[in-house]
Design a protein around this motif. Structure first.
Motif, PDB file in Angstrom:
ATOM      1  N   LEU A 115      -4.766   7.500  -2.498  1.00 11.52           N
ATOM      2  CA  LEU A 115      -6.132   8.009  -2.578  1.00 11.52           C
ATOM      3  C   LEU A 115      -6.388   8.729  -3.896  1.00 11.52           C
ATOM      4  O   LEU A 115      -7.502   8.680  -4.434  1.00 11.52           O
ATOM      5  CB  LEU A 115      -6.394   8.947  -1.398  1.00 11.52           C
ATOM      6  N   ILE A 116      -5.368   9.378  -4.436  1.00 16.30           N
ATOM      7  CA  ILE A 116      -5.528  10.113  -5.693  1.00 16.30           C
ATOM      8  C   ILE A 116      -5.445   9.189  -6.898  1.00 16.30           C
ATOM      9  O   ILE A 116      -6.219   9.309  -7.854  1.00 16.30           O
ATOM     10  CB  ILE A 116      -4.455  11.222  -5.797  1.00 16.30           C
ATOM     11  N   PHE A 139       0.304  16.462  -6.949  1.00 12.33           N
ATOM     12  CA  PHE A 139      -0.855  15.628  -7.246  1.00 12.33           C
ATOM     13  C   PHE A 139      -1.356  15.803  -8.680  1.00 12.33           C
ATOM     14  O   PHE A 139      -1.510  14.834  -9.427  1.00 12.33           O
ATOM     15  CB  PHE A 139      -1.997  15.947  -6.269  1.00 12.33           C
ATOM     16  N   GLN A 199       1.864  17.699  -1.822  1.00 11.75           N
ATOM     17  CA  GLN A 199       0.574  18.181  -2.313  1.00 11.75           C
ATOM     18  C   GLN A 199       0.691  18.912  -3.639  1.00 11.75           C
ATOM     19  O   GLN A 199      -0.276  18.966  -4.407  1.00 11.75           O
ATOM     20  CB  GLN A 199      -0.069  19.100  -1.268  1.00 11.75           C
ATOM     21  N   GLU A 234       1.140   4.541   3.113  1.00 10.32           N
ATOM     22  CA  GLU A 234       0.911   5.532   2.066  1.00 10.32           C
ATOM     23  C   GLU A 234      -0.585   5.725   1.848  1.00 10.32           C
ATOM     24  O   GLU A 234      -1.335   4.776   1.583  1.00 10.32           O
ATOM     25  CB  GLU A 234       1.585   5.084   0.767  1.00 10.32           C
ATOM     26  N   THR A 235      -1.027   6.996   1.943  1.00  7.93           N
ATOM     27  CA  THR A 235      -2.454   7.293   1.819  1.00  7.93           C
ATOM     28  C   THR A 235      -2.739   8.345   0.760  1.00  7.93           C
ATOM     29  O   THR A 235      -3.660   8.186  -0.052  1.00  7.93           O
ATOM     30  CB  THR A 235      -3.016   7.779   3.171  1.00  7.93           C
ATOM     31  N   LEU A 236      -1.950   9.439   0.736  1.00 14.59           N
ATOM     32  CA  LEU A 236      -2.277  10.566  -0.123  1.00 14.59           C
ATOM     33  C   LEU A 236      -2.222  10.185  -1.605  1.00 14.59           C
ATOM     34  O   LEU A 236      -3.206  10.339  -2.334  1.00 14.59           O
ATOM     35  CB  LEU A 236      -1.328  11.731   0.175  1.00 14.59           C
ATOM     36  N   PHE A 237      -1.072   9.680  -2.048  1.00 22.06           N
ATOM     37  CA  PHE A 237      -0.951   9.314  -3.467  1.00 22.06           C
ATOM     38  C   PHE A 237      -1.863   8.142  -3.812  1.00 22.06           C
ATOM     39  O   PHE A 237      -2.410   8.082  -4.917  1.00 22.06           O
ATOM     40  CB  PHE A 237       0.501   8.967  -3.792  1.00 22.06           C
TER      41      PHE A 237
END
Length: 296
Positions: free
Chosen positions: A234-235, A142, A139, A229-232
């Motif tokens: 999504l950004i 980001f 986090q 993979e979702t977080l990166f």
């Protein structure tokens, strides 16, 4: 009589294990092992329940959540695939998995070989530097990653996401492969040097093939992590999608059009089932590779 006594081997008494050590071993055996088995059984139950629920109707999901479907609804997978547009997501996720996995191996393997086989003044500090990368929360990366990729015009591209996944996977890859290279006998390198082999040739043609079990284990572990993979994603991705983003957007759409829970379970199954099949196919090799790597 005296000669017989002199011929007997003198055996040293077995060291006594302290009571504290015996109690700790008993605690691990009677508490930790059943807890681990309970978690494993629970995980297996969740996967089976997910698959069974994906074959039900939405009404059956609520009426008999733990029962079997009266008639398997295989079309739920087709509806989920078409509604969530999983085709583009699966293609991009496969591209991410293979390219980032191969790139990680190409970068981490030479680095791990140098750190484990060559000693210089900063070798220990360099190893610690790579290990510190394992403790950095994703986090916190980001904003700086988004700004840097935006300057390079790599936002909303699969190239930018592949670079990020490769970079975040290198610390663990170097830490994992260092143990494999450190366990190889130095006589191999000495024999290769006598035969006139250069260090790069020795690495690529002799040392690297000997660690193929570690390379395969690392590639599969990276694939499992990057498949969902979702977080990166999504950004960094806006117009493009991966398989996890397709499912996320599908869930958001169904909130307004009426939730079909059986179809949602089928969409989750499209993500989970390939990983389960991969583990069933290569589970023994993964366990062997992890155990040998950390055991060395």
């Amino acid at each position: 009589m005296t000669s017989t006594l002199l011929q007997r081997p003198v055996t040293s008494p077995r060291p006594r294990v302290p009571g504290r050590v015996r109690r700790s071993r008993g605690l691990l055996f009677y508490v930790a092992l059943p807890a681990a088995w309970s978690l494993a059984v629970f995980d297996i139950f969740i996967v089976v329940w997910l698959f069974v629920s994906s074959l039900k109707t939405t009404r059956e999901v609520f009426d008999s959540p733990f029962g079997l479907p009266s008639s398997p609804q295989w079309q739920n997978y087709q509806v989920a695939w078409e509604s969530a547009k999983f085709g583009e997501g699966v293609g991009n996720s496969l591209l991410l998995v293979f390219v980032s996995g191969i790139a990680t191996l190409l970068i981490a393997a030479p680095a791990a070989y140098v750190l484990s086989r060559f000693q210089w003044r900063l070798s220990g500090a360099t190893t610690v530097f790579f290990a510190m990368g394992l403790g950095i929360p994703a986090q916190t990366l980001f904003i700086p990653l988004f700004v840097a990729l935006d300057k390079l015009h790599l936002v909303n591209t699969m190239t930018g996401l592949i670079i990020v996944c490769t970079g975040t996977g290198i610390p663990f890859a170097v830490f994992f492969l260092t143990a494999f290279f450190a366990s190889l006998p130095k006589e191999l390198e000495e024999a290769a040097a006598i035969d006139g082999c250069s260090p790069p040739y020795t690495f690529w043609r002799i040392m690297l093939p000997l660690t193929r079990s570690g390379l395969l284990t690392l590639f599969v572990l990276q694939a499992i992590g990057h498949w969902g993979e979702t977080l990166f994603a999504l950004i960094l991705l806006q117009d493009k999608t991966t398989i996890s983003l397709s499912l996320l957007r599908f869930m958001q759409t169904m909130q307004y059009n009426g939730a079909q829970w059986s179809v949602l379970f089928a969409g989750i199954g499209i993500i989970v089932i390939p990983l389960v099949l991969l583990y069933l196919w290569m589970g023994s090799r993964l366990i062997e590779g992890i155990a040998s790597g950390y055991g060395k």
